[in-house]
Design a protein around this motif. Structure first.
Motif, PDB file in Angstrom:
ATOM      1  N   ASP A  71       0.865  -1.318   0.018  1.00  0.00           N
ATOM      2  CA  ASP A  71       0.125   0.126  -0.258  1.00  0.00           C
ATOM      3  C   ASP A  71       0.713   1.354  -0.044  1.00  0.00           C
ATOM      4  O   ASP A  71       0.538   2.218  -0.595  1.00  0.00           O
ATOM      5  N   ILE A  72       1.973   1.208   0.530  1.00  0.00           N
ATOM      6  CA  ILE A  72       2.635   2.451   0.933  1.00  0.00           C
ATOM      7  C   ILE A  72       3.467   2.674  -0.591  1.00  0.00           C
ATOM      8  O   ILE A  72       3.660   4.009  -0.989  1.00  0.00           O
ATOM      9  N   LEU A  73       3.997   1.600  -1.189  1.00  0.00           N
ATOM     10  CA  LEU A  73       4.582   1.781  -2.686  1.00  0.00           C
ATOM     11  C   LEU A  73       3.483   2.461  -3.661  1.00  0.00           C
ATOM     12  O   LEU A  73       3.597   3.105  -4.505  1.00  0.00           O
ATOM     13  N   LYS A  74       2.295   1.933  -3.294  1.00  0.00           N
ATOM     14  CA  LYS A  74       1.202   2.437  -4.377  1.00  0.00           C
ATOM     15  C   LYS A  74       0.771   3.808  -4.170  1.00  0.00           C
ATOM     16  O   LYS A  74       0.730   4.661  -4.970  1.00  0.00           O
ATOM     17  N   LEU A  75       0.890   4.007  -2.804  1.00  0.00           N
ATOM     18  CA  LEU A  75       0.745   5.781  -2.413  1.00  0.00           C
ATOM     19  C   LEU A  75       2.093   6.597  -2.784  1.00  0.00           C
ATOM     20  O   LEU A  75       1.702   7.679  -3.410  1.00  0.00           O
ATOM     21  N   ALA A 109       3.948   6.091  -5.516  1.00  0.00           N
ATOM     22  CA  ALA A 109       3.501   6.187  -7.261  1.00  0.00           C
ATOM     23  C   ALA A 109       2.346   7.131  -7.329  1.00  0.00           C
ATOM     24  O   ALA A 109       2.350   8.283  -8.285  1.00  0.00           O
ATOM     25  N   LEU A 110       1.408   7.175  -6.759  1.00  0.00           N
ATOM     26  CA  LEU A 110       0.247   8.239  -7.012  1.00  0.00           C
ATOM     27  C   LEU A 110       0.621   9.704  -6.771  1.00  0.00           C
ATOM     28  O   LEU A 110       0.465  10.479  -7.469  1.00  0.00           O
ATOM     29  N   GLN A 111       1.454   9.731  -5.509  1.00  0.00           N
ATOM     30  CA  GLN A 111       1.723  10.928  -4.942  1.00  0.00           C
ATOM     31  C   GLN A 111       2.876  11.610  -6.130  1.00  0.00           C
ATOM     32  O   GLN A 111       2.785  12.956  -6.512  1.00  0.00           O
ATOM     33  N   ALA A 112       3.801  10.874  -6.529  1.00  0.00           N
ATOM     34  CA  ALA A 112       4.654  11.169  -7.435  1.00  0.00           C
ATOM     35  C   ALA A 112       4.113  11.786  -8.725  1.00  0.00           C
ATOM     36  O   ALA A 112       4.789  12.701  -9.495  1.00  0.00           O
ATOM     37  N   GLU A 113       3.081  10.798  -9.351  1.00  0.00           N
ATOM     38  CA  GLU A 113       2.651  11.302 -10.418  1.00  0.00           C
ATOM     39  C   GLU A 113       1.781  12.663 -10.412  1.00  0.00           C
ATOM     40  O   GLU A 113       1.859  13.465 -11.370  1.00  0.00           O
ATOM     41  N   GLU A 114       1.169  12.647  -9.241  1.00  0.00           N
ATOM     42  CA  GLU A 114       0.315  14.112  -8.868  1.00  0.00           C
ATOM     43  C   GLU A 114       1.323  15.217  -8.828  1.00  0.00           C
ATOM     44  O   GLU A 114       0.699  16.355  -8.871  1.00  0.00           O
ATOM     45  N   ASN A 115       2.582  15.155  -8.347  1.00  0.00           N
ATOM     46  CA  ASN A 115       3.471  16.285  -8.110  1.00  0.00           C
ATOM     47  C   ASN A 115       4.659  16.451  -8.972  1.00  0.00           C
ATOM     48  O   ASN A 115       5.489  17.076  -8.732  1.00  0.00           O
ATOM     49  N   LEU A 116       4.435  16.019 -10.395  1.00  0.00           N
ATOM     50  CA  LEU A 116       5.307  16.045 -11.343  1.00  0.00           C
ATOM     51  C   LEU A 116       5.628  17.710 -11.529  1.00  0.00           C
ATOM     52  O   LEU A 116       4.754  18.251 -11.800  1.00  0.00           O
ATOM     53  N   GLY A 117       7.004  17.981 -11.756  1.00  0.00           N
ATOM     54  CA  GLY A 117       7.322  19.312 -12.075  1.00  0.00           C
ATOM     55  C   GLY A 117       7.746  20.296 -10.570  1.00  0.00           C
ATOM     56  O   GLY A 117       8.057  21.287 -10.732  1.00  0.00           O
ATOM     57  N   MET A 118       7.351  19.601  -9.567  1.00  0.00           N
ATOM     58  CA  MET A 118       7.590  20.303  -8.332  1.00  0.00           C
ATOM     59  C   MET A 118       8.529  19.432  -7.374  1.00  0.00           C
ATOM     60  O   MET A 118       8.447  17.932  -7.435  1.00  0.00           O
ATOM     61  N   VAL A 119       9.315  20.018  -6.646  1.00  0.00           N
ATOM     62  CA  VAL A 119      10.192  19.214  -5.606  1.00  0.00           C
ATOM     63  C   VAL A 119       9.124  18.598  -4.879  1.00  0.00           C
ATOM     64  O   VAL A 119       8.058  18.943  -4.120  1.00  0.00           O
ATOM     65  N   MET A 120       9.296  17.320  -4.516  1.00  0.00           N
ATOM     66  CA  MET A 120       8.047  16.412  -3.907  1.00  0.00           C
ATOM     67  C   MET A 120       8.519  15.558  -2.734  1.00  0.00           C
ATOM     68  O   MET A 120       7.661  15.009  -2.055  1.00  0.00           O
ATOM     69  N   ILE A 121       9.825  15.352  -2.345  1.00  0.00           N
ATOM     70  CA  ILE A 121      10.108  14.283  -1.376  1.00  0.00           C
ATOM     71  C   ILE A 121       9.503  14.817  -0.134  1.00  0.00           C
ATOM     72  O   ILE A 121       8.908  13.832   0.667  1.00  0.00           O
ATOM     73  N   PHE A 122       9.307  16.038   0.063  1.00  0.00           N
ATOM     74  CA  PHE A 122       8.659  16.299   1.614  1.00  0.00           C
ATOM     75  C   PHE A 122       7.265  15.787   1.552  1.00  0.00           C
ATOM     76  O   PHE A 122       6.618  15.265   2.648  1.00  0.00           O
ATOM     77  N   THR A 123       6.508  16.145   0.367  1.00  0.00           N
ATOM     78  CA  THR A 123       5.086  15.588   0.253  1.00  0.00           C
ATOM     79  C   THR A 123       5.120  14.213   0.237  1.00  0.00           C
ATOM     80  O   THR A 123       4.151  13.713   0.941  1.00  0.00           O
ATOM     81  N   LEU A 124       5.926  13.470  -0.335  1.00  0.00           N
ATOM     82  CA  LEU A 124       5.972  11.945  -0.275  1.00  0.00           C
ATOM     83  C   LEU A 124       6.039  11.274   1.052  1.00  0.00           C
ATOM     84  O   LEU A 124       5.391  10.587   1.440  1.00  0.00           O
ATOM     85  N   VAL A 125       6.992  12.069   1.710  1.00  0.00           N
ATOM     86  CA  VAL A 125       7.215  11.562   3.205  1.00  0.00           C
ATOM     87  C   VAL A 125       6.134  11.788   4.109  1.00  0.00           C
ATOM     88  O   VAL A 125       5.709  11.250   4.868  1.00  0.00           O
ATOM     89  N   THR A 126       5.497  12.908   3.938  1.00  0.00           N
ATOM     90  CA  THR A 126       4.404  13.497   4.428  1.00  0.00           C
ATOM     91  C   THR A 126       3.009  12.400   4.550  1.00  0.00           C
ATOM     92  O   THR A 126       2.321  12.021   5.289  1.00  0.00           O
ATOM     93  N   ALA A 127       2.885  12.075   3.069  1.00  0.00           N
ATOM     94  CA  ALA A 127       1.977  11.076   2.799  1.00  0.00           C
ATOM     95  C   ALA A 127       2.097   9.638   3.463  1.00  0.00           C
ATOM     96  O   ALA A 127       1.236   9.115   3.854  1.00  0.00           O
ATOM     97  N   VAL A 128       3.487   9.425   3.383  1.00  0.00           N
ATOM     98  CA  VAL A 128       3.722   7.851   4.029  1.00  0.00           C
ATOM     99  C   VAL A 128       3.523   8.055   5.613  1.00  0.00           C
ATOM    100  O   VAL A 128       3.046   7.147   6.245  1.00  0.00           O
ATOM    101  N   GLN A 129       3.740   9.460   6.255  1.00  0.00           N
ATOM    102  CA  GLN A 129       3.509   9.384   7.468  1.00  0.00           C
ATOM    103  C   GLN A 129       2.167   9.070   8.003  1.00  0.00           C
ATOM    104  O   GLN A 129       1.805   8.398   9.052  1.00  0.00           O
ATOM    105  N   GLU A 130       1.508  10.020   7.443  1.00  0.00           N
ATOM    106  CA  GLU A 130      -0.206   9.577   7.483  1.00  0.00           C
ATOM    107  C   GLU A 130      -0.751   8.371   7.436  1.00  0.00           C
ATOM    108  O   GLU A 130      -1.426   7.745   8.035  1.00  0.00           O
ATOM    109  N   LYS A 131      -0.096   7.467   6.531  1.00  0.00           N
ATOM    110  CA  LYS A 131      -0.297   6.250   6.127  1.00  0.00           C
ATOM    111  C   LYS A 131       0.029   5.282   7.329  1.00  0.00           C
ATOM    112  O   LYS A 131      -0.913   4.562   7.711  1.00  0.00           O
ATOM    113  N   LEU A 132       1.019   5.568   7.862  1.00  0.00           N
ATOM    114  CA  LEU A 132       1.704   4.736   8.923  1.00  0.00           C
ATOM    115  C   LEU A 132       0.683   5.119  10.049  1.00  0.00           C
ATOM    116  O   LEU A 132       0.541   3.929  10.878  1.00  0.00           O
TER     117      LEU A 132
END
Length: 252
Positions: free
Chosen positions: A82-86, A88-111
């Motif tokens: 589920d985390i890997l799917k999340l 992939a989804l977040q990376a696709e939605e945030n193309l063109g912007m630095v996104m690592i913080f966004t990805l980590v925050t999404a994983v934090q909420e998932k945990l």
């Protein structure tokens, strides 16, 4: 023209400042690093954790970074998927912007969601165990309701057991009858009986009294000539006489 290298360096500096205790650089070319993400403490202070590994692609952030689960703690296989799917989804939605913080925050909420699911699952398991214990207690006190079907099954089993008991008893009685000896067989197999009455008379001495009224006059008896009997055995008459005398003595 976009300067990808500059954007990547700026993001790395920001990430190191945001996650000082969980950010680790693995390589500079290509830029690769890990960030450890831990959930909030759940029931009994239990947490789940994952370490995410990111590697910048050449044209990041216009291209998605490479990512993987580098390590994990207390996660099930389906949680990792589920985390890997999340990601992939977040990376696709945030193309063109630095996104690592966004990805980590999404994983934090998932945990945090996973910890809540663990708590809910344990509560459901506890309720299920309590329900099963309650049902077992009811069965203990109330027993099994009697129906025509289970009564007939019980009766068939009972009749079969009773028949086996009767067969066993008949077999034992039959075997006991075969092993029982007749009086003649006793005399023939135990020769001590030949002299037992004589021994009794010798032990009794002169104390043996005979009631003559128990005997008929010899003249009144219709006796056949023993000599004419092909089965006549003088020893049989001796045994009979000693038996009568011994029993007469014992009745005095």
């Amino acid at each position: 023209m976009t300067d990808y290298g500059e954007e990547q360096r700026n993001e790395l500096e920001a990430l190191e400042s945001i996650y000082p205790d969980s950010f680790t650089v693995l390589s500079e070319n290509p830029p690769s690093f890990t960030i450890t993400v831990t959930s909030e403490a759940g029931e009994n202070d239990e947490t789940v954790q994952t370490t995410l590994k990111f590697t910048y692609s050449e044209k990041y952030p216009d291209e998605a970074p490479l990512y993987e689960i580098f390590a994990q703690l207390n996660l099930e296989d389906n949680d990792v998927a589920d985390i890997l799917k999340l990601l992939a989804l977040q990376a696709e939605e945030n193309l063109g912007m630095v996104m690592i913080f966004t990805l980590v925050t999404a994983v934090q909420e998932k945990l945090n969601e996973i910890v809540d699911q663990i708590k809910t699952r344990r509560e459901e398991e506890k309720k299920q165990k309590e329900k099963e214990a309650e049902e077992a207690e009811k069965q203990l006190f109330h027993g099994t309701p009697v129906t025509i079907e289970n009564f007939l099954n019980w009766k068939a089993k009972f009749d079969a057991e009773l028949l086996e008991i009767k067969k066993k008893r008949m077999k034992e009685e039959e075997q006991a009858g075969k092993n029982k000896l007749s009086g003649r067989q006793l005399f023939e197999t135990d020769h001590n009986l030949d002299t037992s009455d004589i021994q009794f008379l010798e032990d009794a001495g002169n104390n043996v009294e005979v009631d003559e009224s128990l005997f008929q006059e010899m003249d009144d008896l219709e006796l056949e000539d023993d000599d004419d009997d092909p089965d006549y055995n003088p020893a049989d008459r001796y045994r009979i006489c000693t038996f009568v005398i011994s029993n007469v003595g014992r009745t005095q």
